[in-house]
Design an enzyme around this catalytic site. Structure first.
Site, PDB file in Angstrom:
ATOM      1  N   ASP A  87       0.524  -1.305   0.260  1.00  0.00           N
ATOM      2  CA  ASP A  87       0.341  -0.254   0.078  1.00  0.00           C
ATOM      3  C   ASP A  87       0.888   1.540  -0.215  1.00  0.00           C
ATOM      4  O   ASP A  87       2.793   1.218   0.345  1.00  0.00           O
ATOM      5  CB  ASP A  87      -0.395  -0.428   0.805  1.00  0.00           C
ATOM      6  CG  ASP A  87      -0.395  -0.518   2.010  1.00  0.00           C
ATOM      7  OD1 ASP A  87       0.698  -0.321   2.831  1.00  0.00           O
ATOM      8  OD2 ASP A  87      -0.892   0.460   3.327  1.00  0.00           O
ATOM      9  N   GLU A 149      -0.056  -1.215   5.574  1.00  0.00           N
ATOM     10  CA  GLU A 149       1.173  -1.211   6.972  1.00  0.00           C
ATOM     11  C   GLU A 149       0.614   0.357   7.323  1.00  0.00           C
ATOM     12  O   GLU A 149       1.096   1.324   7.653  1.00  0.00           O
ATOM     13  CB  GLU A 149       2.578  -0.972   6.493  1.00  0.00           C
ATOM     14  CG  GLU A 149       3.811  -0.537   6.850  1.00  0.00           C
ATOM     15  CD  GLU A 149       3.808   1.077   7.040  1.00  0.00           C
ATOM     16  OE1 GLU A 149       4.779   1.255   7.636  1.00  0.00           O
ATOM     17  OE2 GLU A 149       3.759   1.109   6.145  1.00  0.00           O
TER      18      GLU A 149
END
Length: 388
Positions: A87, A149
């Site tokens: 991400d 994350e």
């Protein structure tokens, strides 16, 4: 016909073109599944065994674990994990010179969202792996690609709950400028909400002003910060003490009405040796004492799950090897990673990647081309050291 992975630049183009933003704001949040599916196809084509693991609370997002090489009996593995998140943070395109979702090569740099932090990492792993005949591996190579994350850390947390990858050592490819980091601070982001009683401002006895009580909370937080900084120091860090930042405050709705609610948000950065739960317990004890015998109601709540600090001993084999192949000494960094979740699994972990953290979360994020080949070489050395 045998499937093959594309060349490096083609892989980078494809990774950057797929939005995979994670955010606590649902309007900016997107799935990472298209990135995971792309990586799954590439690693399967290279002979890896691939497992895709949807997140329990966000099944539209997933982790990937790709494994190649002999997996030994649990507890005896000495292999290597290369780990990173798929991400990115959200971006505002109006502040970019280039399209954040199109890889752009200019000024000896590769521009695009995720070039440094850190989607490029997976293409560089594949470029390094192509140098090897995996049938010669004596120990496993594992690639971990996580979700979320940048927001909840749910991908890394799920790993701790559900599986134990068969390796002893890990390298996380976050941007460190090709210099290994064996320690970083942890992070707690909390809110404190006070509830008083509204009333007409002409008579303070008609209500209970939550904003005035928040003044006491702010004083207590600063006293607590000073106390923590007296008790904890670590000179490996540029800022060698825990820090507490008061980042947001809001209360009330009108000047002529007694404020009935007030809320503050803060960020606390923890040194190695500090425990997230112990910090929460200490804060609760202070607030309980502060408001004992008063009518103010209060609650303290996490804005996101706390991330523990990380410290891998300097004499760890993976630290020594990262220093050797990068030709740089291990150091401590201030930003957080998924490293502590891997260390909870008994995996000795180093943060070592291309690019600079100063480019992360910024418009016109870029990866310097001068970092690419040296990092591929470092990865190849680490794979040879720990898997052959």
């Amino acid at each position: 016909m045998e499937k093959t992975t594309p060349n490096l630049m083609n892989m980078l183009h494809q990774l950057i073109a797929i939005p995979s933003m994670s955010s606590v704001n649902p309007s900016f949040d997107t799935s990472n599944r298209a990135v995971i599916d792309l990586l799954a196809g590439w690693f399967e084509a290279l002979g890896f065994t691939v497992q895709v693991m949807p997140l329990p609370r966000q099944p539209h997002k997933a982790n990937l674990i790709a494994t190649i090489g002999p997996v030994q009996e649990h507890g005896k593995n000495q292999g290597l994990m290369l780990a990173g998140h798929t991400d990115t943070v959200p971006c505002e395109e109006k502040f970019w010179r280039f399209n954040p979702f199109r890889l752009t090569e200019r000024e000896n740099r590769l521009y695009g969202l995720g070039t440094a932090d850190m989607k490029s990492f997976f293409a560089l792993i594949i470029e390094a792996f192509k140098r090897f005949d995996a049938s010669r591996f004596k120990r496993p190579l594992v690639v971990l690609a996580t979700a979320d994350e940048e927001s909840s850390m749910e991908g890394a947390a799920m790993l701790v709950e559900k599986t134990r990858p068969p390796v002893r050592y890990a390298v996380i490819g976050e941007p460190t400028g090709l210099k290994p980091a064996n320690a970083h601070k942890g992070m707690v982001m909390d809110g404190i909400r006070l509830i008083g009683r509204g009333g007409h401002s002409s008579n303070p006895t008609l209500g209970l002003n939550a904003m005035e009580s928040m003044h006491q909370v702010l004083g207590e937080l600063m006293r607590w910060r000073n106390d923590l900084q007296r008790r904890y120091q670590d000179n490996r860090f540029a800022v060698p003490v825990p820090t507490l930042n008061l980042g947001h405050i809001h209360g009330g709705d009108n000047p002529n009405r007694i404020c009935d609610q007030c809320e503050v948000h803060f960020d606390l950065r923890l040194l190695p040796g500090m425990d997230v739960q112990s910090v929460h317990d200490e804060l609760h004890a202070r607030l309980t004492a502060l408001f004992a015998g008063t009518e103010i109601k209060w609650e303290c709540f996490p804005l996101k799950p706390g991330t523990p600090p990380m410290l891998t001993p300097q004499d760890s084999r993976i630290v020594r090897n990262c220093e050797l192949y990068s030709q740089a000494d291990a150091h401590a960094v201030a930003f957080c990673t998924e490293g502590p979740y891997l260390t909870q699994l008994g995996i000795e972990t180093v943060i070592l990647g291309p690019g600079n953290i100063a480019q992360a979360h910024q418009p016109d994020e870029y990866l310097a081309l001068s970092n690419v080949q040296p990092y591929v070489d470092i990865l190849a050395e680490l794979i040879a050291e720990h898997c052959l």
